[in-house]
Write a protein that holds these residues in place. Structure first.
Motif, PDB file in Angstrom:
ATOM      1  N   ALA A   1       0.840  -1.202   0.000  1.00 46.60           N
ATOM      2  CA  ALA A   1       0.000   0.000   0.000  1.00 46.60           C
ATOM      3  C   ALA A   1       0.873   1.249   0.000  1.00 46.60           C
ATOM      4  N   LEU A   2       0.432   2.244  -0.752  1.00 46.31           N
ATOM      5  CA  LEU A   2       1.142   3.518  -0.810  1.00 46.31           C
ATOM      6  C   LEU A   2       0.342   4.590  -0.062  1.00 46.31           C
ATOM      7  N   ASP A   3      -0.002   4.255   1.167  1.00 47.05           N
ATOM      8  CA  ASP A   3      -0.777   5.179   1.998  1.00 47.05           C
ATOM      9  C   ASP A   3      -0.058   5.488   3.313  1.00 47.05           C
ATOM     10  N   GLY A   4       1.207   5.098   3.400  1.00 49.63           N
ATOM     11  CA  GLY A   4       1.978   5.330   4.620  1.00 49.63           C
ATOM     12  C   GLY A   4       1.904   4.199   5.624  1.00 49.63           C
ATOM     13  N   SER A   5       1.089   3.172   5.374  1.00 49.68           N
ATOM     14  CA  SER A   5       0.959   2.077   6.337  1.00 49.68           C
ATOM     15  C   SER A   5       2.150   1.123   6.306  1.00 49.68           C
ATOM     16  N   ALA A   6       2.857   1.048   5.187  1.00 49.63           N
ATOM     17  CA  ALA A   6       4.076   0.235   5.102  1.00 49.63           C
ATOM     18  C   ALA A   6       5.264   1.157   5.384  1.00 49.63           C
ATOM     19  N   PRO A   7       6.153   0.765   6.291  1.00 55.42           N
ATOM     20  CA  PRO A   7       7.302   1.619   6.595  1.00 55.42           C
ATOM     21  C   PRO A   7       8.148   1.888   5.343  1.00 55.42           C
ATOM     22  N   ASP A   8       8.606   3.117   5.189  1.00 52.98           N
ATOM     23  CA  ASP A   8       9.391   3.493   4.015  1.00 52.98           C
ATOM     24  C   ASP A   8      10.649   2.653   3.855  1.00 52.98           C
ATOM     25  N   ASP A   9      11.319   2.316   4.965  1.00 48.86           N
ATOM     26  CA  ASP A   9      12.544   1.525   4.847  1.00 48.86           C
ATOM     27  C   ASP A   9      12.252   0.120   4.329  1.00 48.86           C
ATOM     28  N   ILE A  10      11.126  -0.459   4.718  1.00 57.84           N
ATOM     29  CA  ILE A  10      10.730  -1.779   4.200  1.00 57.84           C
ATOM     30  C   ILE A  10      10.398  -1.663   2.719  1.00 57.84           C
ATOM     31  N   LEU A  11       9.674  -0.641   2.343  1.00 57.27           N
ATOM     32  CA  LEU A  11       9.322  -0.431   0.942  1.00 57.27           C
ATOM     33  C   LEU A  11      10.577  -0.268   0.093  1.00 57.27           C
ATOM     34  N   ARG A  12      11.545   0.506   0.559  1.00 51.73           N
ATOM     35  CA  ARG A  12      12.798   0.681  -0.196  1.00 51.73           C
ATOM     36  C   ARG A  12      13.564  -0.631  -0.313  1.00 51.73           C
ATOM     37  N   ALA A  13      13.600  -1.422   0.762  1.00 48.78           N
ATOM     38  CA  ALA A  13      14.295  -2.718   0.728  1.00 48.78           C
ATOM     39  C   ALA A  13      13.610  -3.667  -0.251  1.00 48.78           C
ATOM     40  N   LEU A  14      12.273  -3.671  -0.262  1.00 54.78           N
ATOM     41  CA  LEU A  14      11.541  -4.519  -1.201  1.00 54.78           C
ATOM     42  C   LEU A  14      11.758  -4.057  -2.641  1.00 54.78           C
ATOM     43  N   LEU A  15      11.840  -2.765  -2.848  1.00 53.81           N
ATOM     44  CA  LEU A  15      12.105  -2.220  -4.173  1.00 53.81           C
ATOM     45  C   LEU A  15      13.494  -2.641  -4.652  1.00 53.81           C
ATOM     46  N   ASP A  16      14.491  -2.564  -3.778  1.00 54.58           N
ATOM     47  CA  ASP A  16      15.844  -3.032  -4.124  1.00 54.58           C
ATOM     48  C   ASP A  16      15.824  -4.509  -4.510  1.00 54.58           C
ATOM     49  N   MET A  17      15.112  -5.310  -3.710  1.00 55.80           N
ATOM     50  CA  MET A  17      15.038  -6.741  -3.985  1.00 55.80           C
ATOM     51  C   MET A  17      14.369  -6.992  -5.329  1.00 55.80           C
ATOM     52  N   SER A  18      13.277  -6.320  -5.586  1.00 53.22           N
ATOM     53  CA  SER A  18      12.559  -6.496  -6.838  1.00 53.22           C
ATOM     54  C   SER A  18      13.439  -6.120  -8.026  1.00 53.22           C
ATOM     55  N   TYR A  19      14.149  -5.014  -7.893  1.00 55.63           N
ATOM     56  CA  TYR A  19      15.043  -4.564  -8.970  1.00 55.63           C
ATOM     57  C   TYR A  19      16.122  -5.621  -9.233  1.00 55.63           C
ATOM     58  N   ASP A  20      16.706  -6.162  -8.164  1.00 50.31           N
ATOM     59  CA  ASP A  20      17.752  -7.179  -8.318  1.00 50.31           C
ATOM     60  C   ASP A  20      17.218  -8.497  -8.868  1.00 50.31           C
ATOM     61  N   LEU A  21      16.047  -8.913  -8.402  1.00 51.09           N
ATOM     62  CA  LEU A  21      15.481 -10.191  -8.860  1.00 51.09           C
ATOM     63  C   LEU A  21      15.061 -10.161 -10.330  1.00 51.09           C
ATOM     64  N   THR A  22      14.763  -8.993 -10.844  1.00 51.85           N
ATOM     65  CA  THR A  22      14.311  -8.892 -12.237  1.00 51.85           C
ATOM     66  C   THR A  22      15.418  -8.404 -13.171  1.00 51.85           C
ATOM     67  N   ARG A  23      16.578  -8.146 -12.612  1.00 56.91           N
ATOM     68  CA  ARG A  23      17.720  -7.676 -13.410  1.00 56.91           C
ATOM     69  C   ARG A  23      18.066  -8.727 -14.470  1.00 56.91           C
ATOM     70  N   PRO A  24      18.398  -8.271 -15.662  1.00 56.70           N
ATOM     71  CA  PRO A  24      18.797  -9.239 -16.704  1.00 56.70           C
ATOM     72  C   PRO A  24      19.979 -10.073 -16.231  1.00 56.70           C
ATOM     73  N   LYS A  25      19.912 -11.356 -16.515  1.00 61.24           N
ATOM     74  CA  LYS A  25      20.973 -12.274 -16.113  1.00 61.24           C
ATOM     75  C   LYS A  25      22.172 -12.095 -17.044  1.00 61.24           C
ATOM     76  N   ARG A  26      23.348 -12.198 -16.466  1.00 59.13           N
ATOM     77  CA  ARG A  26      24.556 -12.120 -17.277  1.00 59.13           C
ATOM     78  C   ARG A  26      24.799 -13.477 -17.924  1.00 59.13           C
ATOM     79  N   ARG A  27      25.139 -13.419 -19.171  1.00 65.27           N
ATOM     80  CA  ARG A  27      25.427 -14.655 -19.898  1.00 65.27           C
ATOM     81  C   ARG A  27      26.830 -15.135 -19.580  1.00 65.27           C
ATOM     82  N   LYS A  28      26.946 -16.444 -19.411  1.00 66.59           N
ATOM     83  CA  LYS A  28      28.264 -17.045 -19.207  1.00 66.59           C
ATOM     84  C   LYS A  28      28.865 -17.331 -20.572  1.00 66.59           C
ATOM     85  N   LYS A  29      30.159 -17.083 -20.677  1.00 66.43           N
ATOM     86  CA  LYS A  29      30.841 -17.335 -21.954  1.00 66.43           C
ATOM     87  C   LYS A  29      31.475 -18.686 -21.979  1.00 66.43           C
TER      88      LYS A  29
END
Length: 123
Positions: free
Chosen positions: A95-123
């Motif tokens: 929820a974006l109404d202030g009920s979720a702590p901002d630090d938790i939201l930022r940590a979840l955003l970091d996790m989401s960004y990392d989990l969806t990051r394009p995978k590096r190809r192995k050569k």
């Protein structure tokens, strides 16, 4: 954190492309990794009842990808719900109404960004 604050935070802190892919839902905004196009955040407004909340009207929320091990333990905590209209094993709705702590939201955003990051190809 409110919707506009989150949007500003994303654009200031991540390399992201944004678009509104559904004409029917002009307030829904997707944030993607440029290049791969993978989503890491979807900001939208949903009816409160769809999240199991009482009352009328809509609530601004963001869907974020999450480590499946953490999903169950985070749901039900202040402002965090099972994913709306996404895979509930890998995504959460916050929820974006202030009920979720901002630090938790930022940590979840970091996790989401990392989990969806394009995978590096192995050569």
């Amino acid at each position: 954190m409110k919707r506009e604050e989150l949007k500003s935070f994303i654009l200031e802190n991540y390399i992201a492309a944004t678009d509104r892919p559904w004409q029917k839902y002009p307030s829904f905004e997707v944030f993607r990794h440029p290049g791969s196009g993978k989503w890491f955040a979807l900001i939208m407004d949903v009816p409160r009842g769809r999240l199991g909340l009482s009352g009328f009207g809509t609530l601004d929320v963001v869907n974020l990808k999450c480590d499946p091990v953490l999903v169950a333990s985070l749901q039900g905590g202040g402002g965090i719900f099972p994913a709306y209209h996404m895979n509930k094993e890998n995504w959460l709705t916050v929820a974006l109404d202030g009920s979720a702590p901002d630090d938790i939201l930022r940590a979840l955003l970091d996790m989401s960004y990392d989990l969806t990051r394009p995978k590096r190809r192995k050569k």
